[in-house]
Design an enzyme around this catalytic site. Structure first.
Site, PDB file in Angstrom:
ATOM      1  N   ASN A 167      -6.839  -1.197   1.389  1.00  0.00           N
ATOM      2  CA  ASN A 167      -6.011  -0.583   2.455  1.00  0.00           C
ATOM      3  C   ASN A 167      -6.949   0.347   3.025  1.00  0.00           C
ATOM      4  O   ASN A 167      -7.101   1.671   2.362  1.00  0.00           O
ATOM      5  CB  ASN A 167      -4.660  -0.593   2.316  1.00  0.00           C
ATOM      6  CG  ASN A 167      -4.020  -0.065   3.315  1.00  0.00           C
ATOM      7  OD1 ASN A 167      -3.964   0.937   3.973  1.00  0.00           O
ATOM      8  ND2 ASN A 167      -2.758  -0.905   3.846  1.00  0.00           N
ATOM      9  N   ASN A 225      -5.267  -0.732   8.078  1.00  0.00           N
ATOM     10  CA  ASN A 225      -3.652   0.010   8.663  1.00  0.00           C
ATOM     11  C   ASN A 225      -3.773   0.724   9.825  1.00  0.00           C
ATOM     12  O   ASN A 225      -4.300   1.828   9.935  1.00  0.00           O
ATOM     13  CB  ASN A 225      -3.492   1.130   7.464  1.00  0.00           C
ATOM     14  CG  ASN A 225      -2.163   1.743   7.551  1.00  0.00           C
ATOM     15  OD1 ASN A 225      -1.699   1.791   8.661  1.00  0.00           O
ATOM     16  ND2 ASN A 225      -2.102   2.819   6.725  1.00  0.00           N
ATOM     17  N   SER A 284       6.443  11.044   4.608  1.00  0.00           N
ATOM     18  CA  SER A 284       5.621  11.564   5.673  1.00  0.00           C
ATOM     19  C   SER A 284       4.401  11.984   4.758  1.00  0.00           C
ATOM     20  O   SER A 284       3.758  13.153   4.797  1.00  0.00           O
ATOM     21  CB  SER A 284       6.031  12.570   6.685  1.00  0.00           C
ATOM     22  OG  SER A 284       6.373  13.970   5.815  1.00  0.00           O
ATOM     23  N   CYS A 336       0.164   3.492  10.462  1.00  0.00           N
ATOM     24  CA  CYS A 336       0.664   4.744   9.768  1.00  0.00           C
ATOM     25  C   CYS A 336       1.217   5.472  10.676  1.00  0.00           C
ATOM     26  O   CYS A 336       0.421   6.089  11.679  1.00  0.00           O
ATOM     27  CB  CYS A 336      -0.454   5.257   8.955  1.00  0.00           C
ATOM     28  SG  CYS A 336       0.403   6.757   8.024  1.00  0.00           S
ATOM     29  N   GLY A 353      -3.616   3.692   0.941  1.00  0.00           N
ATOM     30  CA  GLY A 353      -4.360   3.742   2.137  1.00  0.00           C
ATOM     31  C   GLY A 353      -5.620   4.746   2.159  1.00  0.00           C
ATOM     32  O   GLY A 353      -5.588   5.845   1.650  1.00  0.00           O
ATOM     33  N   SER A 413       0.862  -1.244  -0.003  1.00  0.00           N
ATOM     34  CA  SER A 413       0.024  -0.041  -0.159  1.00  0.00           C
ATOM     35  C   SER A 413       0.977   1.261   0.164  1.00  0.00           C
ATOM     36  O   SER A 413       1.861   1.317   0.878  1.00  0.00           O
ATOM     37  CB  SER A 413      -0.882   0.029   1.366  1.00  0.00           C
ATOM     38  OG  SER A 413      -1.638   1.155   1.267  1.00  0.00           O
TER      39      SER A 413
END
Ligand code: FMN
Length: 302
Positions: free
Chosen positions: A99, A126, A70, A129, A46, A21
Site C-alpha cells: 500500500n 492509497n 489520525s 488517507c 501505507g 492496510s
C-alpha cells in the site's frame, strides 16, 4: 476442503479474506497467533518514499462501534520495507499487497518503479488517507488527480494496480470510473470516513490532529452501499472493506459486489479476527455448496 480461491487481476488469492492496510503492520505480530499465509493477502501499512513518524498523540480514540484514528502514515519508508519487511512476508508465504501513499504524483510513480523490481504481488494506491497534510485524500476526492496518478503508476510497473477509494466524496462511482479508465486493475474501498470528537471540558478535539478517520462496524452500512455503487459502475474486481468483523459481514460485502474483502479494525480488537473469518467462510461455502464467484454481485435489488 472447499476451494475458496479468487482471482484478482491474474493473482490467485487462496481465499477472499485479506487484511487492511494500517491494521496489520507487516504481519510479524499476527504471524505469532496464526500463519498469515492462511489469509488471501496482506496489505502492508501505507508506505511513503521517506520514513515517517506519523502524527502526534493522542491519535486514536474509541467511538461507539468503531474508532477514530489520525496515525498519519507512520512507516519505515519504502526502502526499508523492501529490505526488511517484504523478505519476512514472502518467507512466511504471504501474498503481499504493498500500500503506497505519495506526497506528490511523481512520488507514487517512483515507489511503483521500486516495487516493480520486487516480489510484491500487487500495488495498492492509497489516494484516500484523511490524516496527512499533503497527498492522501486530497488526491482521492478528485477524478482528475486519481486519473493522473493511476495512469502514471500504470506506466511505471507491470504489477497489478489497485486504487483505494475514499468514502469522503459525492460520487464514489465517478472516482471508480476515473481509476478504471486510467488503467487500474482493481478497486478497493472504503478508506476511513473523516470525523471528529471533542472533549467537552477542555473544548479541544480529542485527537491532536483535530480530525481523524472513522472505521469499524459503525461504517459497515456505508461501505456496503459504496461497494454496490462501484460494482454497478465498473467492470473491475473490488476488494470491499469497512467494518467487517464476521464471516456474515464478508458474505454481505461480496453479495454487494466484492470479489474479496479486507478486515481492518477488527484485527485490533481480536488478533484472530481475520483468521476466524477465513475458517467460518469456508464453513459457509461448504454448508451452502457455494463458491465465492456464486455470491459476488448476486444482490437482488428492489
Ligand atoms: C489505525 C488505522 C490505520 C490505517 N492506516 C491505513 C494506511 O496506512 N493505508 C490505508 O490505505 N488505509 C489505512 N487505514 C484504513 C483501513 O485500511 C481501512 O480502509 C478502514 O479502516 C476501513 O476498514 P475497517 O473498518 O475494517 O477498519 C487505516 C485504518 C486504521 C484504523
Amino acid at each position: 476442503m472447499v476451494d475458496m480461491s479468487v482471482n484478482i487481476a491474474g493473482v490467485t488469492l487462496k481465499n477472499p479474506v485479506t487484511v487492511a492496510s494500517g491494521c496489520f503492520a507487516f504481519g510479524r505480530e499476527y504471524n505469532e497467533f496464526y500463519p498469515i499465509s492462511e489469509l488471501g493477502a496482506v496489505s502492508s501499512k501505507g508506505l511513503t518514499y521517506q520514513k515517517r513518524l506519523g502524527n502526534d498523540a493522542p491519535r486514536i480514540t474509541e467511538t461507539p462501534m468503531g474508532l477514530l484514528n489520525s496515525v498519519g502514515l507512520q512507516n519505515p519508508g519504502i526502502e526499508d520495507f523492501v529490505k526488511y519487511e517484504l523478505p519476512f512476508m514472502k518467507e512466511v508465504g504471504a501474498t503481499v499487497i504493498a500500500n503506497i501513499a505519495g506526497k506528490t504524483v511523481s512520488e507514487f510513480a517512483k515507489m511503483a518503479e521500486i516495487l516493480d523490481e520486487t516480489e510484491v504481488d500487487m500495488i495498492e494506491l492509497n489516494v484516500s488517507c484523511p490524516n496527512v497534510a499533503s497527498g492522501g485524500m486530497a488526491f482521492g476526492v478528485s477524478c482528475d488527480a486519481v486519473s493522473e496518478i493511476t495512469s502514471l503508476v500504470r506506466k511505471s510497473t507491470k504489477k497489478p494496480v489497485i486504487v483505494k477509494l475514499s468514502p469522503n466524496v459525492t460520487s464514489v462511482a465517478d472516482i471508480a470510473r476515473a481509476a478504471e479508465s486510467a488503467g487500474a486493475d482493481c478497486i478497493s474501498l472504503i478508506n476511513t470516513l473523516l470525523g471528529m470528537r471533542i472533549n467537552i471540558n477542555t473544548r479541544r478535539p480529542i485527537l491532536k490532529n483535530n480530525t481523524g478517520g472513522l472505521s469499524g462496524p459503525a461504517v459497515f452500512p456505508v461501505a456496503v452501499r459504496m461497494v454496490r455503487d462501484v460494482y454497478k459502475a465498473v467492470k473491475l474486481p473490488i476488494i470491499g472493506m469497512g467494518g467487517i468483523t464476521t464471516a456474515e459481514d464478508a458474505v454481505e460485502m461480496m453479495i454487494a459486489g466484492a470479489t474479496a474483502v479486507s478486515v481492518g479494525s477488527a484485527n485490533l480488537a481480536d488478533p484472530y479476527a481475520a483468521y476466524s473469518i477465513v475458517n467460518e467462510l469456508a464453513e459457509y461455502f461448504e454448508k451452502n455448496n457455494l463458491k465465492p464467484s456464486d455470491i459476488t454481485g448476486s444482490l437482488i435489488e428492489y
